[in-house]
Design a protein around this motif. Structure first.
Motif, PDB file in Angstrom:
ATOM      1  N   ILE A   1       0.847  -1.195   0.000  1.00  0.00           N
ATOM      2  CA  ILE A   1       0.000   0.000   0.000  1.00  0.00           C
ATOM      3  C   ILE A   1       0.885   1.248   0.000  1.00  0.00           C
ATOM      4  CG2 ILE A   1      -1.957  -1.109   1.156  1.00  0.00           C
ATOM      5  CD1 ILE A   1      -0.996   0.188   3.774  1.00  0.00           C
ATOM      6  N   ASP A   2       0.315   2.369  -0.440  1.00  0.00           N
ATOM      7  CA  ASP A   2       1.042   3.649  -0.431  1.00  0.00           C
ATOM      8  C   ASP A   2       0.869   4.324   0.915  1.00  0.00           C
ATOM      9  OD1 ASP A   2       2.350   4.113  -2.923  1.00  0.00           O
ATOM     10  OD2 ASP A   2       0.378   4.114  -3.870  1.00  0.00           O
ATOM     11  N   VAL A   3       1.980   4.650   1.548  1.00  0.00           N
ATOM     12  CA  VAL A   3       1.951   5.395   2.808  1.00  0.00           C
ATOM     13  C   VAL A   3       2.844   6.612   2.630  1.00  0.00           C
ATOM     14  CG1 VAL A   3       2.424   5.357   5.282  1.00  0.00           C
ATOM     15  CG2 VAL A   3       1.609   3.288   4.148  1.00  0.00           C
ATOM     16  N   GLU A   4       2.204   7.786   2.516  1.00  0.00           N
ATOM     17  CA  GLU A   4       2.921   9.051   2.302  1.00  0.00           C
ATOM     18  C   GLU A   4       3.873   8.956   1.101  1.00  0.00           C
ATOM     19  OE1 GLU A   4       4.795  10.068   5.974  1.00  0.00           O
ATOM     20  OE2 GLU A   4       2.899  10.441   7.004  1.00  0.00           O
ATOM     21  N   GLY A   5       3.358   8.369   0.038  1.00  0.00           N
ATOM     22  CA  GLY A   5       4.120   8.299  -1.211  1.00  0.00           C
ATOM     23  C   GLY A   5       5.116   7.158  -1.297  1.00  0.00           C
ATOM     24  N   LYS A   6       5.183   6.308  -0.245  1.00  0.00           N
ATOM     25  CA  LYS A   6       6.117   5.176  -0.256  1.00  0.00           C
ATOM     26  C   LYS A   6       5.350   3.871  -0.192  1.00  0.00           C
ATOM     27  CE  LYS A   6      10.153   7.369   1.875  1.00  0.00           C
ATOM     28  NZ  LYS A   6      11.097   7.330   3.015  1.00  0.00           N
ATOM     29  N   LYS A   7       5.852   2.875  -0.931  1.00  0.00           N
ATOM     30  CA  LYS A   7       5.238   1.542  -0.919  1.00  0.00           C
ATOM     31  C   LYS A   7       5.656   0.798   0.352  1.00  0.00           C
ATOM     32  CE  LYS A   7       3.196   1.001  -5.060  1.00  0.00           C
ATOM     33  NZ  LYS A   7       1.795   0.567  -5.205  1.00  0.00           N
ATOM     34  N   GLN A   8       4.658   0.251   1.048  1.00  0.00           N
ATOM     35  CA  GLN A   8       4.951  -0.533   2.253  1.00  0.00           C
ATOM     36  C   GLN A   8       4.110  -1.796   2.283  1.00  0.00           C
ATOM     37  OE1 GLN A   8       4.802   1.441   5.997  1.00  0.00           O
ATOM     38  NE2 GLN A   8       6.246   3.046   5.420  1.00  0.00           N
ATOM     39  N   GLU A   9       4.672  -2.867   2.892  1.00  0.00           N
ATOM     40  CA  GLU A   9       3.934  -4.114   3.058  1.00  0.00           C
ATOM     41  C   GLU A   9       2.986  -3.977   4.245  1.00  0.00           C
ATOM     42  OE1 GLU A   9       6.149  -6.269   0.084  1.00  0.00           O
ATOM     43  OE2 GLU A   9       6.927  -4.956   1.616  1.00  0.00           O
ATOM     44  N   ALA A  10       1.787  -4.532   4.072  1.00  0.00           N
ATOM     45  CA  ALA A  10       0.818  -4.520   5.169  1.00  0.00           C
ATOM     46  C   ALA A  10      -0.018  -5.785   5.104  1.00  0.00           C
ATOM     47  CB  ALA A  10      -0.075  -3.283   5.071  1.00  0.00           C
ATOM     48  N   ILE A  11      -0.646  -6.126   6.218  1.00  0.00           N
ATOM     49  CA  ILE A  11      -1.511  -7.302   6.294  1.00  0.00           C
ATOM     50  C   ILE A  11      -2.955  -6.838   6.140  1.00  0.00           C
ATOM     51  CG2 ILE A  11      -2.263  -9.191   7.789  1.00  0.00           C
ATOM     52  CD1 ILE A  11       0.742  -8.282   9.065  1.00  0.00           C
ATOM     53  N   LYS A  12      -3.657  -7.458   5.226  1.00  0.00           N
ATOM     54  CA  LYS A  12      -5.039  -7.068   4.960  1.00  0.00           C
ATOM     55  C   LYS A  12      -5.986  -7.930   5.799  1.00  0.00           C
ATOM     56  CE  LYS A  12      -8.397  -6.841   1.147  1.00  0.00           C
ATOM     57  NZ  LYS A  12      -8.626  -7.178  -0.274  1.00  0.00           N
ATOM     58  N   LEU A  13      -6.844  -7.276   6.593  1.00  0.00           N
ATOM     59  CA  LEU A  13      -7.862  -7.971   7.382  1.00  0.00           C
ATOM     60  C   LEU A  13      -9.239  -7.500   6.930  1.00  0.00           C
ATOM     61  CD1 LEU A  13      -6.371  -7.784  11.000  1.00  0.00           C
ATOM     62  CD2 LEU A  13      -6.058  -9.571   9.297  1.00  0.00           C
ATOM     63  N   MET A  14     -10.153  -8.461   6.748  1.00  0.00           N
ATOM     64  CA  MET A  14     -11.508  -8.133   6.264  1.00  0.00           C
ATOM     65  C   MET A  14     -12.516  -8.320   7.396  1.00  0.00           C
ATOM     66  SD  MET A  14     -11.210  -9.964   2.514  1.00  0.00           S
ATOM     67  CE  MET A  14     -10.576 -11.493   3.171  1.00  0.00           C
ATOM     68  N   TYR A  15     -13.380  -7.303   7.566  1.00  0.00           N
ATOM     69  CA  TYR A  15     -14.398  -7.319   8.628  1.00  0.00           C
ATOM     70  C   TYR A  15     -15.791  -7.277   8.034  1.00  0.00           C
ATOM     71  CZ  TYR A  15     -10.741  -6.829  12.101  1.00  0.00           C
ATOM     72  OH  TYR A  15      -9.657  -7.071  12.892  1.00  0.00           O
ATOM     73  N   GLY A  16     -16.798  -7.200   8.904  1.00  0.00           N
ATOM     74  CA  GLY A  16     -18.200  -7.183   8.453  1.00  0.00           C
ATOM     75  C   GLY A  16     -18.502  -5.980   7.583  1.00  0.00           C
ATOM     76  N   GLU A  17     -19.514  -6.156   6.704  1.00  0.00           N
ATOM     77  CA  GLU A  17     -19.962  -5.115   5.766  1.00  0.00           C
ATOM     78  C   GLU A  17     -18.812  -4.616   4.887  1.00  0.00           C
ATOM     79  OE1 GLU A  17     -22.377  -2.042   7.502  1.00  0.00           O
ATOM     80  OE2 GLU A  17     -23.330  -3.458   8.906  1.00  0.00           O
ATOM     81  N   ARG A  18     -17.933  -5.581   4.517  1.00  0.00           N
ATOM     82  CA  ARG A  18     -16.814  -5.348   3.592  1.00  0.00           C
ATOM     83  C   ARG A  18     -15.800  -4.306   4.086  1.00  0.00           C
ATOM     84  NH1 ARG A  18     -19.533  -5.574  -2.465  1.00  0.00           N
ATOM     85  NH2 ARG A  18     -20.496  -7.634  -2.223  1.00  0.00           N
ATOM     86  N   ASP A  19     -15.743  -4.110   5.381  1.00  0.00           N
ATOM     87  CA  ASP A  19     -14.730  -3.204   5.940  1.00  0.00           C
ATOM     88  C   ASP A  19     -13.352  -3.865   5.834  1.00  0.00           C
ATOM     89  OD1 ASP A  19     -16.618  -1.375   6.561  1.00  0.00           O
ATOM     90  OD2 ASP A  19     -16.658  -1.777   8.714  1.00  0.00           O
ATOM     91  N   ILE A  20     -12.342  -3.059   5.549  1.00  0.00           N
ATOM     92  CA  ILE A  20     -10.968  -3.580   5.406  1.00  0.00           C
ATOM     93  C   ILE A  20     -10.035  -2.791   6.321  1.00  0.00           C
ATOM     94  CG2 ILE A  20      -8.996  -3.750   3.819  1.00  0.00           C
ATOM     95  CD1 ILE A  20     -11.009  -4.387   1.589  1.00  0.00           C
ATOM     96  N   LEU A  21      -9.141  -3.526   6.989  1.00  0.00           N
ATOM     97  CA  LEU A  21      -8.136  -2.902   7.855  1.00  0.00           C
ATOM     98  C   LEU A  21      -6.760  -3.348   7.380  1.00  0.00           C
ATOM     99  CD1 LEU A  21      -7.398  -1.394  10.575  1.00  0.00           C
ATOM    100  CD2 LEU A  21      -7.454  -3.658  11.636  1.00  0.00           C
ATOM    101  N   TYR A  22      -5.847  -2.397   7.178  1.00  0.00           N
ATOM    102  CA  TYR A  22      -4.463  -2.725   6.835  1.00  0.00           C
ATOM    103  C   TYR A  22      -3.603  -2.548   8.074  1.00  0.00           C
ATOM    104  CZ  TYR A  22      -5.779  -2.688   1.914  1.00  0.00           C
ATOM    105  OH  TYR A  22      -6.368  -2.981   0.708  1.00  0.00           O
ATOM    106  N   VAL A  23      -2.844  -3.608   8.388  1.00  0.00           N
ATOM    107  CA  VAL A  23      -2.015  -3.595   9.597  1.00  0.00           C
ATOM    108  C   VAL A  23      -0.544  -3.624   9.195  1.00  0.00           C
ATOM    109  CG1 VAL A  23      -1.486  -4.773  11.772  1.00  0.00           C
ATOM    110  CG2 VAL A  23      -3.815  -4.866  10.839  1.00  0.00           C
ATOM    111  N   SER A  24       0.232  -2.693   9.729  1.00  0.00           N
ATOM    112  CA  SER A  24       1.670  -2.630   9.432  1.00  0.00           C
ATOM    113  C   SER A  24       2.359  -3.885   9.946  1.00  0.00           C
ATOM    114  CB  SER A  24       2.273  -1.389  10.104  1.00  0.00           C
ATOM    115  OG  SER A  24       3.679  -1.494  10.127  1.00  0.00           O
ATOM    116  N   ILE A  25       3.424  -4.306   9.253  1.00  0.00           N
ATOM    117  CA  ILE A  25       4.174  -5.485   9.707  1.00  0.00           C
ATOM    118  C   ILE A  25       4.838  -5.231  11.056  1.00  0.00           C
ATOM    119  CG2 ILE A  25       4.640  -6.409   7.402  1.00  0.00           C
ATOM    120  CD1 ILE A  25       7.547  -5.286   7.825  1.00  0.00           C
TER     121      ILE A  25
END
Length: 614
Positions: free
Chosen positions: A453-477
């Motif tokens: 994902i882009d974080v302040e213009g830089k590419k970073q790895e993150a863990i994608k978690l999916m919640y109810g009603e198609r909510d998505i949370l990205y968690v930093s490594i």
């Protein structure tokens, strides 16, 4: 007398003076006669410290090599003692190498190639059987990186692919690398921790080692060498015997040479048989290109200064150095025999030393001997020696605690890579998309894989978690500690709420309230128990110490802690309330026997409850 003074005693012996002269004169065949037990280690360390030459010590098998290695690591500076193992998990298994062993082999080759000060290399036939890449090939396939070097990430990416490194999201084992923005993580085969190289443009700004489990830096370094898997038998590099790789100035100590030659020939026959059964459509290297046979080994050994260990008679065409040592006597756990032997040695003018694996064992000996009214002549040393011996020339009796008690003596091999096998990132890589995970702040969600994902213009790895009603949370490594795999009732599907919902917060609050209620009830029970008085057991007796010393396996740190805590409870006047938990085969029974023996010697009965099925 300290370890160094014992070494000094050997260094001043006439036999060592004779051996030193033979080595300085480069005699091709030296026979070391009459060496028993760990006298071999004392002689090797003493002569190594007296000469400025590299040593290669070849033992009969891996187990013996590991034990002698442990002796030498304590007698010589640990950085100057290296272990050179075979690269297979089993004596012969070409297709399945052990990365931990490959690391150790690469470290030895790297040390020889870097021409640092001389070292003692300990090995065995299985390792010598395998040929290695030539010095020229290793130099060609070694990437040297220094801080402030100018290198492009694209160039490094290309070189690592040429070295057959695998590009991954997170490095977890040797032969892997990852690129995140201006950061390159690479796990070389010459170091047991990966490197993190940070760039500022094309300039190498910093180089650090880091822990694959925590992702935290451990040390800052100014220069590194990246080495590929030198044991990859599918590569086309020219190979040569390990004896051609080492310096011609090396002194080789060989124990039971005939056994070593026969073992290498056995491996070579297996290699030829396996080669004949391989798929003929795929081109494979001939066994002669990959492996060494005994004829080649004998031919190459003839060019070195060689000392044969193990003979008890004079060898023809050899310069003989005669020692007068015998193995440690067997006492069958009988202390009356041990005491009689120690006192008899003392009467004959011998110095008695008992080498113990730990301070606990040392204390056990002191307590056991204190219970006996006789005056016992001995000294203890915390030094887990491989095998005891008696040197009749130096009037020295060196006994080991594990042989006295007939306990199993473990060897320890440095293996920084293997201890990190069960790691968070590796577990994360094993998660399948759709698996349930729990985030401590947001509750149960579904694992959606690793994303960039882009974080302040830089590419970073993150863990994608999916919640109810198609909510998505990205968690930093860097927030992995907040995530764990969901553990619930078998087959039960957990409820997934939308992000921001108060349901998870309420569930956590409800759980906390229940835990508080249980805790309150427990405090009331424990407060009442604290006022009661129970039976206070006496401290450990002679019998207790003798029983504990007789167990054949050395206690693990957790076993020692559990036993100590239980005894502390039993010797207190308060009633004991303790539960010992552990997985199957982790040594709970040994702890229970120690605890059960204490009431028995204090005149109490001990009921033992066992499961209905075994």
């Amino acid at each position: 007398m300290t370890k160094s003074s014992l070494q000094q005693l050997y260094a001043q012996s006439p036999q060592l003076g004779k051996l030193r002269n033979f080595i300085c004169q480069n005699h091709p065949n030296i026979a070391l006669n009459g060496l028993s037990g760990s006298a071999i280690s004392f002689v090797t360390s003493a002569i190594f410290n007296e000469t400025d030459r590299p040593f290669l010590v070849v033992l009969s098998d891996k187990e013996e090599a590991a034990y002698v290695l442990n002796d030498l690591e304590q007698l010589i500076n640990e950085t100057d003692v290296l272990f050179y193992p075979g690269s297979y998990r089993r004596p012969y298994q070409i297709e399945e190498t052990d990365n931990a062993n490959v690391l150790l082999r690469a470290e030895v080759l790297n040390r020889i190639n870097s021409r640092k000060k001389p070292a003692v290399i300990v090995t065995y036939p299985d390792a010598l059987f395998e040929k290695v890449v030539t010095r020229k090939e290793l130099t060609k396939n070694t990437l040297k990186i220094n801080q402030s070097d100018t290198l492009s990430l694209d160039f490094l990416n290309e070189v690592l692919f040429e070295y057959h490194f695998k590009r991954v999201d997170f490095v977890t084992e040797p032969g892997e690398f990852s690129v995140r923005g201006g950061i390159l993580d690479v796990f070389s085969f010459s170091h047991d921790e990966p490197y993190r190289i940070e760039f500022f443009g094309d300039e190498v700004e910093s180089i650090r080692t880091f822990d694959v489990e925590t992702q935290l830096s451990t040390n800052k370094v100014s220069r590194i060498r990246i080495i590929p898997n030198v044991e990859n038998k599918h590569l086309n590099e020219t190979r040569e015997s390990f004896l051609k790789y080492i310096s011609t100035d090396t002194v080789i100590f060989l124990k039971n040479p005939e056994l070593i030659y026969s073992r290498i020939d056995l491996f070579f026959e297996k290699a030829k048989k396996t080669f004949g059964e391989l798929d003929s459509e795929i081109k494979h290297s001939e066994p002669e290109e990959l492996f060494t046979n005994s004829d080649l080994l004998k031919e190459q050994l003839a060019t070195f200064t060689m000392a044969i260990i193990g003979g008890f008679g004079h060898m023809p065409n050899s310069e003989n150095v005669d020692f007068n040592t015998t193995p440690q006597p067997s006492f069958n756990k009988k202390f009356d025999l041990l005491i009689a032997n120690l006192n008899d040695n003392n009467d004959k003018g011998y110095e008695n030393y008992i080498f113990c694996s730990s301070d606990v064992q040392t204390k056990r000996f002191h307590d056991i001997f204190d219970e006996v009214d006789e005056n016992v002549h001995y000294k203890t040393k915390v030094f887990p020696l491989y095998q005891g011996f008696v040197d009749h020339d130096l009037k020295l009796a060196c006994y080991t605690d594990h042989q006295i008690f007939e306990r199993y003596h473990k060897f320890h091999l440095r293996n920084g890579y293997a201890k990190k096998q069960a790691i968070t990132l590796k577990d994360l890589n094993k998660l399948e998309v759709g698996d349930y995970v729990t985030h401590i702040d947001h509750g149960i969600g579904k694992f959606g894989g690793l994303q960039k994902i882009d974080v302040e213009g830089k590419k970073q790895e993150a863990i994608k978690l999916m919640y109810g009603e198609r909510d998505i949370l990205y968690v930093s490594i860097h927030s992995l500690h907040k995530i764990s795999k969901y553990n619930g009732k078998d087959g039960a599907v957990p409820k997934i709420y939308k992000l921001g919902s108060a349901a998870w917060k309420k569930l956590k609050q409800k759980t906390k309230s229940r835990v508080k209620k249980i805790a309150f009830d427990l405090i009331k029970v424990y407060a009442k128990r604290r006022l009661d008085k129970g039976f206070q057991y006496a401290p450990d007796s002679y019998l207790q110490l003798e029983l504990e010393a007789s167990f054949i396996y050395e206690d693990t740190p957790d076993q020692s802690t559990a036993t100590e805590d239980i005894k502390k409870d039993m010797e207190s006047e308060r009633p004991m309330d303790r539960l010992v938990c552990g997985d199957v085969g982790f040594g709970k029974t040994e702890v229970a026997i120690r605890a059960a023996f204490k009431p028995a010697v204090n005149g109490k009965h001990v009921p033992v409850l066992v499961p209905t099925t075994i």
